[in-house]
Scaffold this motif. Structure first.
Motif, PDB file in Angstrom:
ATOM      1  N   ILE A 157      37.944  10.660 -29.214  1.00 51.85           N
ATOM      2  CA  ILE A 157      37.554  11.435 -28.026  1.00 51.85           C
ATOM      3  C   ILE A 157      38.407  11.047 -26.827  1.00 51.85           C
ATOM      4  N   GLY A 158      38.713   9.764 -26.708  1.00 56.59           N
ATOM      5  CA  GLY A 158      39.492   9.327 -25.551  1.00 56.59           C
ATOM      6  C   GLY A 158      38.608   8.996 -24.364  1.00 56.59           C
ATOM      7  N   ARG A 177      53.542  10.113 -18.457  1.00 60.39           N
ATOM      8  CA  ARG A 177      54.087  10.135 -19.819  1.00 60.39           C
ATOM      9  C   ARG A 177      53.122  10.736 -20.833  1.00 60.39           C
ATOM     10  N   ARG A 178      51.829  10.673 -20.561  1.00 58.54           N
ATOM     11  CA  ARG A 178      50.863  11.170 -21.563  1.00 58.54           C
ATOM     12  C   ARG A 178      49.891  12.200 -21.003  1.00 58.54           C
ATOM     13  N   ASP A 179      49.753  12.271 -19.662  1.00 59.75           N
ATOM     14  CA  ASP A 179      48.780  13.182 -19.060  1.00 59.75           C
ATOM     15  C   ASP A 179      49.455  14.448 -18.543  1.00 59.75           C
ATOM     16  N   ASN A 180      48.647  15.468 -18.352  1.00 65.02           N
ATOM     17  CA  ASN A 180      49.146  16.785 -17.949  1.00 65.02           C
ATOM     18  C   ASN A 180      48.857  17.022 -16.469  1.00 65.02           C
ATOM     19  N   ILE A 181      49.884  17.384 -15.704  1.00 63.33           N
ATOM     20  CA  ILE A 181      49.716  17.615 -14.275  1.00 63.33           C
ATOM     21  C   ILE A 181      48.695  18.721 -13.991  1.00 63.33           C
ATOM     22  N   MET A 182      48.521  19.645 -14.952  1.00 66.22           N
ATOM     23  CA  MET A 182      47.577  20.751 -14.740  1.00 66.22           C
ATOM     24  C   MET A 182      46.125  20.269 -14.697  1.00 66.22           C
ATOM     25  N   PHE A 217      36.120  22.000 -18.257  1.00 67.80           N
ATOM     26  CA  PHE A 217      36.813  23.068 -18.990  1.00 67.80           C
ATOM     27  C   PHE A 217      37.958  23.642 -18.164  1.00 67.80           C
ATOM     28  N   ILE A 218      37.688  23.952 -16.898  1.00 75.10           N
ATOM     29  CA  ILE A 218      38.713  24.555 -16.037  1.00 75.10           C
ATOM     30  C   ILE A 218      39.893  23.604 -15.842  1.00 75.10           C
ATOM     31  N   CYS A 219      39.611  22.320 -15.650  1.00 75.20           N
ATOM     32  CA  CYS A 219      40.681  21.340 -15.430  1.00 75.20           C
ATOM     33  C   CYS A 219      41.486  21.065 -16.700  1.00 75.20           C
ATOM     34  N   CYS A 220      40.801  20.947 -17.836  1.00 79.04           N
ATOM     35  CA  CYS A 220      41.448  20.416 -19.047  1.00 79.04           C
ATOM     36  C   CYS A 220      41.772  21.460 -20.109  1.00 79.04           C
ATOM     37  N   ALA A 221      40.994  22.524 -20.180  1.00 75.18           N
ATOM     38  CA  ALA A 221      41.146  23.458 -21.299  1.00 75.18           C
ATOM     39  C   ALA A 221      41.760  24.792 -20.907  1.00 75.18           C
ATOM     40  N   TYR A 222      41.753  25.115 -19.613  1.00 74.89           N
ATOM     41  CA  TYR A 222      42.391  26.368 -19.187  1.00 74.89           C
ATOM     42  C   TYR A 222      43.543  26.060 -18.242  1.00 74.89           C
ATOM     43  N   MET A 228      43.596   6.751 -22.991  1.00 75.52           N
ATOM     44  CA  MET A 228      43.622   7.788 -24.035  1.00 75.52           C
ATOM     45  C   MET A 228      43.174   9.128 -23.454  1.00 75.52           C
ATOM     46  N   ARG A 229      44.105  10.049 -23.355  1.00 74.75           N
ATOM     47  CA  ARG A 229      43.775  11.378 -22.826  1.00 74.75           C
ATOM     48  C   ARG A 229      42.862  12.116 -23.803  1.00 74.75           C
ATOM     49  N   THR A 230      41.865  12.786 -23.268  1.00 74.93           N
ATOM     50  CA  THR A 230      40.923  13.549 -24.099  1.00 74.93           C
ATOM     51  C   THR A 230      41.483  14.933 -24.389  1.00 74.93           C
ATOM     52  N   SER A 231      41.487  15.308 -25.650  1.00 77.64           N
ATOM     53  CA  SER A 231      41.975  16.632 -26.045  1.00 77.64           C
ATOM     54  C   SER A 231      41.130  17.738 -25.410  1.00 77.64           C
ATOM     55  N   HIS A 232      41.786  18.840 -25.086  1.00 77.52           N
ATOM     56  CA  HIS A 232      41.082  19.970 -24.452  1.00 77.52           C
ATOM     57  C   HIS A 232      39.984  20.539 -25.357  1.00 77.52           C
ATOM     58  N   ARG A 233      40.084  20.291 -26.668  1.00 73.22           N
ATOM     59  CA  ARG A 233      39.072  20.890 -27.561  1.00 73.22           C
ATOM     60  C   ARG A 233      37.678  20.292 -27.336  1.00 73.22           C
ATOM     61  N   TYR A 234      37.629  19.083 -26.769  1.00 75.21           N
ATOM     62  CA  TYR A 234      36.306  18.516 -26.466  1.00 75.21           C
ATOM     63  C   TYR A 234      35.693  19.204 -25.247  1.00 75.21           C
TER      64      TYR A 234
END
Length: 478
Positions: free
Chosen positions: A220-221, A376-381, A323-328, A265-271
């Motif tokens: 999960i991260g 290096r591992r996280d997304n600016i979005m 959801f808005i921050c991580c999955a969209y 550990m970055r959490t995948s957007h699917r969670y």
């Protein structure tokens, strides 16, 4: 007529048209109903006929409980694709129709899901994840609590099978039940006895994973920690938290030596997607891709009435913001258009929070990736909406800027004192990257804002003392 005797899958209002997918299943059943009784044909059907026969059997299983075992035997006899078509159609039923399904159909759905796990059908993991997505946060209604009970019992009963064949489903279950436990462990609602027995099962399931299969928590991260901290008032989770902090070797995971390992550990957007129902996702995506800024009010009012109107339902706002921050993550054509931006939607959602603890959790969801951000591992979005909300709220909604910045600075100082260095680095890295990529033209918009309190500006100044304030021509300037 045969069709008049056929049970419906869903409860459809008089003014509603029948769902196209449901119609295709029913028509297959109507056409092939004479072939669904023993003795069954031994002839191998052609591809089109095979697809329709799968659809007809599925409709029969769901609407004819008294014949379900016969229909399943029929399916076992004709299957040539590892049950892929059948399971894919089941996922379609859950995804498109679940909220409107007749009660008896929901019961059959759980039963046939178990049958598909028993035969290790292709795609059974997607089916279980689809069912998890139908659990609604903050919903204490009988139907939602029933689904929680059925799924947590299912996961415990099928523990060994899921562990061996599809462990990511157990991680998804852990994420889901940690989240709903934060609702279920608050002051009891309605039927106290029913809720208490459900709570015990949910706690047992989550503790079993954490204690016996800790590697699934690591999948999960960092959001595992965010959810767990909302449950430290529950004795079993307080014990887990103490071991995480003081005795990490107890979890027998070589990649886990300290809680900071999980922070990284970055959490995948699917969670994040797990805690948004497909219906909610559809409406949110419509708002974020089609509605123009300035014309969103009636859409937002409809959304709030539909999904957030019940007394405890505002806890779902935490899930929506995550959801808005991580999955969209909108494409550039959306970012450059006049469509309602993510930051504006989050500002609206923050104003809907009715309870202080919900508002605090929403802000934590908004800033969570800031605390441990590493380019290096996280997304600016993931971190973009928060900075844009703070900047765009100047000067008209300066209270929003003030409250968010104050929360962020307090979070840095108090979230985890033992690992404050990691957090300060994460937040300063976030500001640095957002400026250098041109998400905002300059950090001066905050540090030189006369409307901000001197205390906040001073705290921000200290944080940014080592950060360059200029912007490149990267991303998109405000």
């Amino acid at each position: 007529m045969v069709s008049s005797m056929i049970s419906n899958l869903t409860i459809v209002a008089p003014h509603e048209a029948e769902n196209h997918f449901q119609l295709s299943l029913r028509q297959a059943f109507e056409t092939l109903q004479p072939n669904l009784k023993p003795p069954f044909s031994l002839q191998i059907p052609k591809p089109d006929d095979y697809f329709n026969l799968n659809s007809a059997i599925l409709y029969g299983v769901l609407t004819q409980p008294h014949l379900a075992k016969t229909h399943i035997k029929h399916l076992h006899g004709i299957v040539t694709d590892g049950y892929a078509i059948f399971v894919n159609s089941l996922v379609g039923v859950v995804h498109q129709l679940y909220p409107k399904l007749v009660g008896s159909v929901k019961i059959q759905l759980i039963w046939v899901a178990e049958e598909m796990v028993n035969v290790l059908a292709v795609g059974f993991d997607s089916l279980l994840v689809s069912l998890l997505r139908q659990i609604v946060g903050g919903d204490f209604g009988d139907a939602n609590l029933w689904l929680c009970l059925k799924l947590v019992t299912f996961f415990l009963d099928k523990w060994q099978c899921l562990l061996e064949e599809s462990p990511h489903v157990l991680s998804s279950g852990l994420y889901t039940f940690l989240r709903v436990l934060s609702d279920h462990c608050r002051p009891a609602k309605g039927n106290v006895e029913k809720l208490e027995s459900l709570r015990r099962l949910e706690v047992h399931f989550c503790v079993k994973i954490v204690r016996e299969e800790f590697r699934l928590c690591l999948k999960i991260g960092r959001d595992f920690i965010r959810l767990l901290q909302d449950l430290v008032h529950v004795p079993e989770f307080r014990d887990i938290w103490q071991d995480l902090v003081l005795n990490p070797s107890k979890f027998n995971a070589s990649e886990f030596r300290d809680i900071s390992d999980i922070y990284c550990m970055r959490t995948s957007h699917r969670y994040a997607l797990l805690r948004i129902t497909p219906e909610m996702e559809t409406q949110l995506l419509f708002l974020l891709t089609h509605v123009k800024l300035g014309h969103q009010k009636r859409h937002q009012m409809w959304f709030a009435r539909k999904f957030l109107n019940e007394p405890d339902r505002d806890t779902v706002i935490v899930d929506i913001v995550r959801f808005i921050c991580c999955a969209y993550h909108p494409p550039n054509e959306i970012i450059q258009s006049d469509v309602v931006p993510r930051w504006a939607s989050i500002g609206w959602l923050l104003k809907l929070c009715r309870k202080n603890y919900v508002e605090a959790n929403v802000k934590l969801a908004l800033f969570y990736d800031w605390l441990f951000f590493d380019e290096r591992r996280d997304n600016i979005m993931n971190i973009e909406p928060a900075i844009l909300l703070m900047v765009h709220s100047i000067p008209k909604y300066i209270d929003m800027t003030h409250t968010l910045l104050e929360f962020l600075l307090l979070l840095m100082d108090n979230y985890d004192i033992e690992h404050k260095g990691i957090i300060v680095k994460g937040v300063s890295s976030s500001f640095q990257l957002l400026a250098s990529k041109g998400v905002i033209q300059s950090l001066d918009v905050l540090t030189s804002c006369n409307a901000l309190s001197p205390v906040l500006k001073e705290g921000l100044g200290r944080l940014l003392s080592g950060v360059k304030l200029g912007a490149s021509n990267g991303y998109l300037p405000v």
